[in-house]
Write a protein that holds these residues in place. Structure first.
Motif, mmCIF file in Angstrom:
data_model
loop_
_atom_site.group_PDB
_atom_site.id
_atom_site.type_symbol
_atom_site.label_atom_id
_atom_site.label_comp_id
_atom_site.label_asym_id
_atom_site.label_seq_id
_atom_site.Cartn_x
_atom_site.Cartn_y
_atom_site.Cartn_z
ATOM 1 N N TRP A 249 1.058 -1.083 -0.208
ATOM 2 C CA TRP A 249 0.229 -0.128 0.027
ATOM 3 C C TRP A 249 0.794 1.122 -0.065
ATOM 4 O O TRP A 249 1.873 1.336 0.764
ATOM 5 C CB TRP A 249 -0.790 -0.051 1.089
ATOM 6 C CG TRP A 249 -1.908 -1.179 1.198
ATOM 7 C CD1 TRP A 249 -1.685 -2.388 1.873
ATOM 8 C CD2 TRP A 249 -3.003 -1.137 0.582
ATOM 9 N NE1 TRP A 249 -2.959 -3.152 1.473
ATOM 10 C CE2 TRP A 249 -3.650 -2.340 0.704
ATOM 11 C CE3 TRP A 249 -3.858 -0.326 -0.442
ATOM 12 C CZ2 TRP A 249 -4.979 -2.792 0.215
ATOM 13 C CZ3 TRP A 249 -4.879 -0.668 -0.990
ATOM 14 C CH2 TRP A 249 -5.372 -1.926 -0.640
ATOM 15 N N MET A 250 0.700 2.120 -0.932
ATOM 16 C CA MET A 250 1.556 3.462 -1.062
ATOM 17 C C MET A 250 0.680 4.649 -0.603
ATOM 18 O O MET A 250 -0.610 4.891 -0.807
ATOM 19 C CB MET A 250 1.766 3.522 -2.467
ATOM 20 C CG MET A 250 2.676 4.752 -2.686
ATOM 21 S SD MET A 250 3.357 4.928 -4.415
ATOM 22 C CE MET A 250 1.964 5.697 -5.263
ATOM 23 N N VAL A 251 1.417 5.430 0.269
ATOM 24 C CA VAL A 251 0.676 6.495 0.860
ATOM 25 C C VAL A 251 1.150 7.819 0.219
ATOM 26 O O VAL A 251 2.178 8.189 -0.175
ATOM 27 C CB VAL A 251 1.328 6.740 2.316
ATOM 28 C CG1 VAL A 251 0.678 8.023 3.176
ATOM 29 C CG2 VAL A 251 1.166 5.468 3.290
ATOM 30 N N ASP A 252 -0.032 8.357 -0.369
ATOM 31 C CA ASP A 252 0.185 9.682 -1.055
ATOM 32 C C ASP A 252 -0.418 10.622 -0.373
ATOM 33 O O ASP A 252 -1.473 11.136 -0.117
ATOM 34 C CB ASP A 252 -0.808 9.690 -2.494
ATOM 35 C CG ASP A 252 -0.618 10.790 -3.066
ATOM 36 O OD1 ASP A 252 0.162 11.607 -2.769
ATOM 37 O OD2 ASP A 252 -1.196 11.015 -4.103
ATOM 38 N N ILE A 253 0.642 11.269 0.529
ATOM 39 C CA ILE A 253 0.113 12.420 1.388
ATOM 40 C C ILE A 253 -0.348 13.533 0.673
ATOM 41 O O ILE A 253 -1.318 14.276 1.183
ATOM 42 C CB ILE A 253 1.454 12.941 2.451
ATOM 43 C CG1 ILE A 253 1.862 11.761 3.084
ATOM 44 C CG2 ILE A 253 1.206 14.218 2.967
ATOM 45 C CD1 ILE A 253 0.849 11.425 4.494
ATOM 46 N N GLU A 254 0.392 13.714 -0.415
ATOM 47 C CA GLU A 254 -0.065 15.265 -1.212
ATOM 48 C C GLU A 254 -1.490 14.978 -1.604
ATOM 49 O O GLU A 254 -2.257 16.143 -1.805
ATOM 50 C CB GLU A 254 0.995 15.467 -2.144
ATOM 51 C CG GLU A 254 2.310 15.828 -1.730
ATOM 52 C CD GLU A 254 3.208 16.045 -3.066
ATOM 53 O OE1 GLU A 254 2.796 15.992 -4.344
ATOM 54 O OE2 GLU A 254 4.337 16.408 -2.638
ATOM 55 N N ASN A 255 -2.022 13.980 -1.913
ATOM 56 C CA ASN A 255 -3.487 13.675 -2.367
ATOM 57 C C ASN A 255 -4.394 13.448 -1.259
ATOM 58 O O ASN A 255 -5.666 13.089 -1.557
ATOM 59 C CB ASN A 255 -3.227 12.423 -3.412
ATOM 60 C CG ASN A 255 -4.669 12.353 -4.364
ATOM 61 O OD1 ASN A 255 -4.834 13.596 -4.793
ATOM 62 N ND2 ASN A 255 -5.148 11.178 -4.557
ATOM 63 N N SER A 256 -3.941 13.745 -0.052
ATOM 64 C CA SER A 256 -4.889 13.617 1.146
ATOM 65 C C SER A 256 -4.904 14.638 1.877
ATOM 66 O O SER A 256 -4.004 15.011 2.465
ATOM 67 C CB SER A 256 -4.600 12.275 1.762
ATOM 68 O OG SER A 256 -5.254 12.146 2.941
ATOM 69 N N PRO A 257 -6.117 15.324 1.819
ATOM 70 C CA PRO A 257 -6.212 16.595 2.924
ATOM 71 C C PRO A 257 -6.002 16.327 4.214
ATOM 72 O O PRO A 257 -5.369 17.042 5.119
ATOM 73 C CB PRO A 257 -7.574 16.970 2.461
ATOM 74 C CG PRO A 257 -7.888 16.606 1.168
ATOM 75 C CD PRO A 257 -7.122 15.439 0.883
ATOM 76 N N ILE A 258 -6.804 15.345 4.505
ATOM 77 C CA ILE A 258 -6.738 14.611 5.929
ATOM 78 C C ILE A 258 -5.321 14.374 6.495
ATOM 79 O O ILE A 258 -4.891 15.033 7.384
ATOM 80 C CB ILE A 258 -7.501 13.535 6.103
ATOM 81 C CG1 ILE A 258 -8.989 13.809 5.989
ATOM 82 C CG2 ILE A 258 -7.351 12.797 7.455
ATOM 83 C CD1 ILE A 258 -9.782 12.479 6.045
ATOM 84 N N LEU A 259 -4.444 13.510 5.738
ATOM 85 C CA LEU A 259 -3.132 13.261 6.006
ATOM 86 C C LEU A 259 -2.161 14.644 5.804
ATOM 87 O O LEU A 259 -1.108 14.927 6.582
ATOM 88 C CB LEU A 259 -2.654 12.035 5.063
ATOM 89 C CG LEU A 259 -3.436 11.015 5.324
ATOM 90 C CD1 LEU A 259 -2.666 9.747 4.227
ATOM 91 C CD2 LEU A 259 -3.366 10.458 6.501
#
Length: 275
Positions: A249-259
């Motif tokens: 699973w890859m985390v895309d922080i830039e694509n997540s307003p919450i993160l």
């Protein structure tokens, strides 16, 4: 006169007998010839049939060999699909909270180099266009596996233990921050931990969320050894995930307003502490 008559009768008798004998011999010769011809014809037919049967058997063996080869290929592919299916099922059943935005499913394609098992090529699907150098977090079974970097439109995975793999972490109980990375002498470590309080063996290390790579709280590993250096502590870590997996699973922080909000808040807190 009588002798002449007897010679004539004798000659006629010899001629008659010779004609009878020659006729019998001729019939026998003709019969033998027919038998020989018939035998030759039968032999030719048998040889032709044998040759044809041989070629038929060769063709049949060839077809059976091709069928066996195809069957073996199908069996190999089926076995590979079973392994991939089980890995996929395990990844889907991960305890990771998949309802959170900014989580992408990626697949391992191959090693970058065969003599380095900490670098892998990854395949991903996304509608978003990323810039070269974008860094993502890699998660396996809700544990940190490493990071991924987009290089020339190819996604390269750098797993825990690779010299270029580093990210921000926190010693869970002590709330101490540090940088997880690879050390050529000590292996996988957390570097630049503040001197106080002292880190203990057995403490849990998790992501801090301060680096815009991971969201906070993902398991990284367990402290195995602590070393004091000038001005900071260094903890040797046993990583929770250090094997190559087929799926991540890859985390895309830039694509997540919450993160992104979490990361910005944590980054602000860290900056305040440093100041």
């Amino acid at each position: 006169m009588k002798k002449v008559f007897l010679w004539i009768i004798f000659l006629f008798s010899v001629l008659f007998v010779s004609m009878k004998v020659s006729s019998t011999i001729q019939n026998k010769i003709l019969f033998l010839s027919d038998e020989i011809k018939s035998g030759i014809f039968n032999l030719n037919n048998n040889v032709a049939k044998t040759i044809q049967r041989h070629f038929n058997q060769v063709e049949q063996i060839k077809q059976l060999s091709n069928s066996l080869r195809d069957k073996q290929q199908i069996e190999y592919l089926l076995e590979a699909l079973k392994v991939e299916y089980n890995d996929l099922l395990a990844s889907i059943n991960s305890p990771l909270d998949l309802s959170m935005p900014g989580i992408l499913f990626v697949r391992t394609i191959s090693f970058v180099r065969m003599n380095n098992y900490k670098k892998i090529w990854l395949d991903y699907k996304s509608d978003k266009i990323y810039q070269n150098g974008t860094i993502f977090g890699l998660i396996d079974d809700n544990k940190v596996a490493g990071i991924a970097i987009l290089q020339n439109h190819r996604l390269e995975g750098l797993l825990n233990g690779d010299i270029k793999c580093s990210y921000s972490v926190m010693i869970e109980n002590k709330k101490l921050y540090g940088i997880a990375k690879y050390d050529s002498n000590k292996g996988f470590i957390v570097d630049y931990i503040p001197l106080y309080p002292k880190v203990e063996v057995g403490e849990i290390v998790r992501t801090s969320g301060n680096d815009n790579i991971f969201y906070p709280g993902i398991l990284v590993g367990v402290v195995e050894e602590v070393e004091l250096r000038q001005g900071y502590q260094v903890a040797t870590i046993k990583p929770a995930s250090d094997e190559v997996r087929r799926f991540y699973w890859m985390v895309d922080i830039e694509n997540s307003p919450i993160l992104t909000g979490l990361a910005e808040d944590n980054a602000t807190k860290t900056q305040d502490i440093l100041e």
